[in-house]
Write an enzyme that holds these catalytic residues in place. Structure first.
Site, PDB file in Angstrom:
ATOM      1  N   CYS A   1      46.856  93.907  33.219  1.00 44.75           N
ATOM      2  CA  CYS A   1      47.815  95.172  33.163  1.00 44.75           C
ATOM      3  C   CYS A   1      48.440  95.444  32.034  1.00 44.75           C
ATOM      4  O   CYS A   1      48.454  96.512  31.264  1.00 44.75           O
ATOM      5  CB  CYS A   1      48.773  95.136  34.311  1.00 44.75           C
ATOM      6  SG  CYS A   1      48.565  94.065  35.723  1.00 44.75           S
ATOM      7  N   ASP A   2      48.985  94.499  31.226  1.00 43.81           N
ATOM      8  CA  ASP A   2      49.921  94.705  30.294  1.00 43.81           C
ATOM      9  C   ASP A   2      49.462  94.126  28.751  1.00 43.81           C
ATOM     10  O   ASP A   2      49.718  94.578  27.773  1.00 43.81           O
ATOM     11  CB  ASP A   2      51.224  93.836  30.340  1.00 43.81           C
ATOM     12  CG  ASP A   2      51.992  94.295  31.488  1.00 43.81           C
ATOM     13  OD1 ASP A   2      51.674  95.568  31.829  1.00 43.81           O
ATOM     14  OD2 ASP A   2      52.768  93.464  32.247  1.00 43.81           O
TER      15      ASP A   2
ATOM     16  N   CYS B   1      51.049  89.857  34.373  1.00 45.44           N
ATOM     17  CA  CYS B   1      49.742  90.364  34.647  1.00 45.44           C
ATOM     18  C   CYS B   1      49.197  90.755  33.226  1.00 45.44           C
ATOM     19  O   CYS B   1      49.362  91.760  32.736  1.00 45.44           O
ATOM     20  CB  CYS B   1      49.819  91.402  35.567  1.00 45.44           C
ATOM     21  SG  CYS B   1      48.157  92.265  35.881  1.00 45.44           S
TER      22      CYS B   1
END
Ligand code: NAP
Length: 331
Positions: free
Chosen positions: A149-150, A146
């Protein structure tokens, strides 16, 4: 005291689950929604579903300026709560659909009874399946499924990064990463992308975008960093045409090769799944092969998998469940 039998239990809390809850609550079905337990590995899974891992949503109608995924899901939940949906932060781990009322076992070990069930558990990200890929993903070693997200983590800033996959997800993740990375390599196993033209162009138009065609990742290379923590240093690649092995220096790997429907908890429950384990629906309706069990959203939709289609399916499932309960005098 008589045992509680819910009229309707909804499993899952993405656009499909919340929309089903809004419709069912407004129809006085007093739905109870099992929103799930957050998980971080191997793939991040949050109550609210895949949109919780998305920054800007530009294609959900009604938001001409866009909206973030978490904001959108927060609004869905608020609307479902406003009409009295019961919200429980547990998973359903086993379904017994061979008896009525149905019995659902929660991750907390309780057995819950319901006359009707809507399954809206969505789908989670796939991995290539390399031992070092999963080890580094679980250890925070620079491998992720992801980017949204990261990707903004300090370890990735100004570094060369790789995205595996050739679909819309790969383009979306890669485009996002161009904001932080020195170079973003999309590694694709064929010589043509599957992604829509607009998503391809958005990525390919970035000055730091590169595509490595006909390549698969055969190993993820790593070494201890200054703090002794194992971090990705590069990838071993194999050419799918010539078999040539090369290495590529990267400080991050983002895997974007599709999703798997969250149906494992349905094993043995007698529910018909397709060859990719998506729930099989009866024509355009949300009915499954088991009367009283309905499905909505990505868990039953290998084709469209959009927030707006999932929401539409959630609406259909609630209306179908209401109709089914009324026909049997259960509401
Ligand atoms: P997808 O369309 O199924 O694409 C998966 C990609 O990964 C394909 O290019 C596939 O290669 C590759 N792949 C699969 N297994 C692989 C493996 N083991 N090793 C290497 N590569 C592998 O999945 P997706 O990109 O997640 O998209 C899913 C759906 O969501 C699509 O309908 C898409 O349009 C939609 N979506 C839309 C948006 C948007 O509009 N904003 C954003 C994201 C996703 P091949 O091409 O060779 O099969």
């Amino acid at each position: 005291m008589a045992e509680t039998v819910h009229k309707l239990v909804i499993i899952g809390s993405g656009p499909a689950g919340w929309t089903a809850a809004i419709y069912a609550a407004r129809a006085n079905l007093e739905p109870v929604c099992y929103v799930g337990v957050p998980k971080t590995a191997p793939s991040p899974v949050l109550p609210g579903g895949q949109l919780m891992l998305t920054t800007e949503v530009e294609n959900y109608p009604g938001f001409p300026k866009g909206v973030t995924g978490p904001e959108l899901m927060g609004a869905f939940q608020e609307q479902a709560e406003r009409f009295g949906t019961g919200i429980i932060g547990e998973d359903i781990v086993t379904c017994r659909f061979d008896r009525t009322p149905f019995e659902l076992v929660t991750s907390g070990g309780r057995t819950v009874k319901a006359h009707a069930v809507i399954i809206a558990t969505g789908a989670v990200a796939n991995w290539i399946g390399l031992p070092n890929e999963l080890r580094l993903a679980q250890a925070g070693g620079g491998v992720s499924a992801c980017a949204v997200c990261d990707g903004a983590l300090p370890m990735f800033r100004g570094q060369p990064l790789a995205v595996v996959g050739g679909g819309d997800s790969a383009m979306e993740e890669a485009t996002y990463l161009t904001k932080f990375a020195s170079t973003v390599y999309v590694i694709h196993r064929r010589d043509a992308l599957r992604a829509s033209k607009i998503m391809q162009e958005r990525f390919l138009g970035k000055p730091n975008a590169r595509v490595l065609w006909n390549k698969v990742v055969t190993d993820v290379l790593s070494a201890p960093d200054d703090h002794g923590e194992d971090k990705i240093t590069g990838l071993q690649l194999q050419d799918t045409v010539t078999d040539e092995i090369t290495t590529l220096e990267v400080k991050g790997l983002f895997v974007a090769i599709g999703h798997t429907p969250a149906t494992r908890f349905l094993e043995g429950a007698g529910l018909e799944l397709d060859d990719k384990k998506y729930i099989r629906l009866r024509s355009r309706a949300s009915a499954t092969n088991i009367p009283g069990v309905f499905a909505a959203g990505d868990v039953a939709d290998p084709r469209y998998r959009q927030a707006v289609t999932a929401a539409g399916m959630g609406c259909q499932a609630a209306l179908d469940a209401e109709h089914w309960l009324a026909e049997r005098g259960l509401i």
